[in-house]
Design an enzyme around this catalytic site. Sequence first.
Site, mmCIF file in Angstrom:
data_model
loop_
_atom_site.group_PDB
_atom_site.id
_atom_site.type_symbol
_atom_site.label_atom_id
_atom_site.label_comp_id
_atom_site.label_asym_id
_atom_site.label_seq_id
_atom_site.Cartn_x
_atom_site.Cartn_y
_atom_site.Cartn_z
ATOM 1 N N HIS A 274 13.796 -67.916 -12.109
ATOM 2 C CA HIS A 274 14.702 -66.809 -12.436
ATOM 3 C C HIS A 274 15.397 -67.081 -13.779
ATOM 4 O O HIS A 274 15.471 -66.198 -14.638
ATOM 5 C CB HIS A 274 15.728 -66.653 -11.300
ATOM 6 C CG HIS A 274 16.857 -65.722 -11.618
ATOM 7 N ND1 HIS A 274 16.893 -64.419 -11.205
ATOM 8 C CD2 HIS A 274 18.002 -65.921 -12.331
ATOM 9 C CE1 HIS A 274 18.006 -63.848 -11.647
ATOM 10 N NE2 HIS A 274 18.705 -64.738 -12.337
ATOM 11 N N GLU A 275 15.856 -68.315 -13.959
ATOM 12 C CA GLU A 275 16.525 -68.661 -15.225
ATOM 13 C C GLU A 275 15.548 -68.582 -16.395
ATOM 14 O O GLU A 275 15.899 -68.107 -17.478
ATOM 15 C CB GLU A 275 17.151 -70.059 -15.146
ATOM 16 C CG GLU A 275 18.262 -70.195 -14.109
ATOM 17 C CD GLU A 275 19.412 -69.225 -14.325
ATOM 18 O OE1 GLU A 275 19.719 -68.900 -15.481
ATOM 19 O OE2 GLU A 275 19.992 -68.773 -13.319
ATOM 20 N N HIS A 278 15.221 -65.167 -17.658
ATOM 21 C CA HIS A 278 16.257 -64.699 -18.590
ATOM 22 C C HIS A 278 15.870 -65.016 -20.037
ATOM 23 O O HIS A 278 16.151 -64.236 -20.934
ATOM 24 C CB HIS A 278 17.610 -65.342 -18.265
ATOM 25 C CG HIS A 278 18.315 -64.699 -17.100
ATOM 26 N ND1 HIS A 278 18.496 -63.343 -17.003
ATOM 27 C CD2 HIS A 278 18.887 -65.231 -15.988
ATOM 28 C CE1 HIS A 278 19.154 -63.064 -15.884
ATOM 29 N NE2 HIS A 278 19.399 -64.199 -15.250
ATOM 30 N N GLU A 352 19.464 -59.115 -14.271
ATOM 31 C CA GLU A 352 19.253 -59.916 -13.062
ATOM 32 C C GLU A 352 18.018 -59.447 -12.303
ATOM 33 O O GLU A 352 17.221 -60.256 -11.840
ATOM 34 C CB GLU A 352 20.482 -59.879 -12.154
ATOM 35 C CG GLU A 352 21.686 -60.608 -12.714
ATOM 36 C CD GLU A 352 21.376 -62.038 -13.119
ATOM 37 O OE1 GLU A 352 20.653 -62.738 -12.382
ATOM 38 O OE2 GLU A 352 21.845 -62.462 -14.193
ATOM 39 N N ASP A 356 14.697 -61.646 -11.630
ATOM 40 C CA ASP A 356 14.169 -61.798 -10.266
ATOM 41 C C ASP A 356 12.684 -61.423 -10.235
ATOM 42 O O ASP A 356 11.867 -62.116 -9.632
ATOM 43 C CB ASP A 356 14.919 -60.866 -9.291
ATOM 44 C CG ASP A 356 16.273 -61.432 -8.877
ATOM 45 O OD1 ASP A 356 16.564 -62.598 -9.211
ATOM 46 O OD2 ASP A 356 17.036 -60.704 -8.209
HETATM 47 ZN ZN LIG Z 1 20.415 -64.517 -13.432
#
Ligand SMILES: [Zn+2]
EC number: 3.4.24.84
Length: 431
Positions: A274-275, A278, A352, A356
């Site tokens: 997930h990071e 980003h 977000e 995801d």
């Molecule tokens: Zn996040």
Amino acid sequence: MNIYLAIVLGSMIAAWAVNTVVAVLNVKALDPRLPQEFAGVYDAQAYAASQRYTRDVARFDVVAETVGLAVGVAFILCGGFPFVDGLARSVGFGPVGTGVVFAAILLLINDVLNLPFSVHRTFVIEERYGFNRTTARTFVLDRLRGWLLTGVIGGPLLAALLWFFNAAGPLAWVWAWLATVTVMAVMHYLAPSLILPLFNTFTPLEPGPLRDAIEDYARRVGFALSGLYVMDGSRRSARSNAFFTGFGKRRRIALFDTLVAAHSPEEIVAVVAHEVGHYRKGHVLRHLALGVARMGAVFLVMSFFLTSPGLHAAFGMDGVSAYAGLVFFLLLFAPVSMVLSVGQNVISRRHEYEADRFAAQTTGRPEALVSALRCLSVDNLSNLTPHPAHVFLNHSHPPVLARIRALRALGAADATARDADLASAVEHRAG
Ligand SMILES: [Zn+2]
């Protein structure tokens, strides 16, 4: 009444009213029935505790905000600013030094007033729910270290800004902007090696299945990492988290020891993915660019108000000074700041979902992230059913149930899209 004073007091009261109404709505939205997504993860007792926690925090926030509003209004109306200005001038420095002393006294007053709330939050509320691991010693040391950092970094930066606004003419705001961005970039660069270790210990993640799984994932999507660390988050709190620090080749992942202890390698890889999402989706850069642009706009607008006699008169000051103008401008600008933050949250929540989706597609296991999100929510006693108005105003992340539902909808999507995304991730690495 002075128009600036009316705007500042009006917006302070309006912000307090909105936050209080939204806090009440949020507490009213608590539903004792456990959402079906959490069946088997939360037992009835723990779920009830999470709702008591949400209520306690809401009550505490409302009390703290009410006291803050009362003290703030009294300080402004009773001549707090001219009093502090008199103290700062009595030291006998020039305009820049006086400004630094002025800001330091205001910060000190603010810190002293916040202290009882901070103590109550950590040692009563967090303690009651088993989160607190902070000892009195760590608490005191943290405050001292915070002061040290503010003095070492904030002091010279403020002095530079005041010097520009006193001496650099109409383009002072550009210099102020450049100086602030430079300091922030340097801090971000030095954070992993100099600043964060002041507060926590970082140990390289031991070789083993977790390390292998993360390195394998990073290699598969072509994500360069200079280190994988475990941070002793448990020194202060039982909460868990993970984050990235540093730029480019100095980029590191830090996993809270509490995260490593409570989650399977598959779940932690999902959190790391997930990071990585980003970064890959450009969120990190976009976020930085927006922050830099916002700061430039603030300095530009500020430059029109710094020497406004009306703004100074609003706070009971006789003369005009760049340092007091800076503080008064920030009070005047607070409602605009609030609107900008809400806008930033709207963007952040969209990011977000994208991160995801990236994690689900590149790991091929949306359920691993679902299970990590569920565990994190239970560990942190997160509110599963926040009121939409509370989410809109305050949340940088979508509610966990919305994220889980979005991930499950993806899980049903076909595998072709997943392969295409992985292919593009690999292509990205080659390019
Ligand atoms: Zn996040």
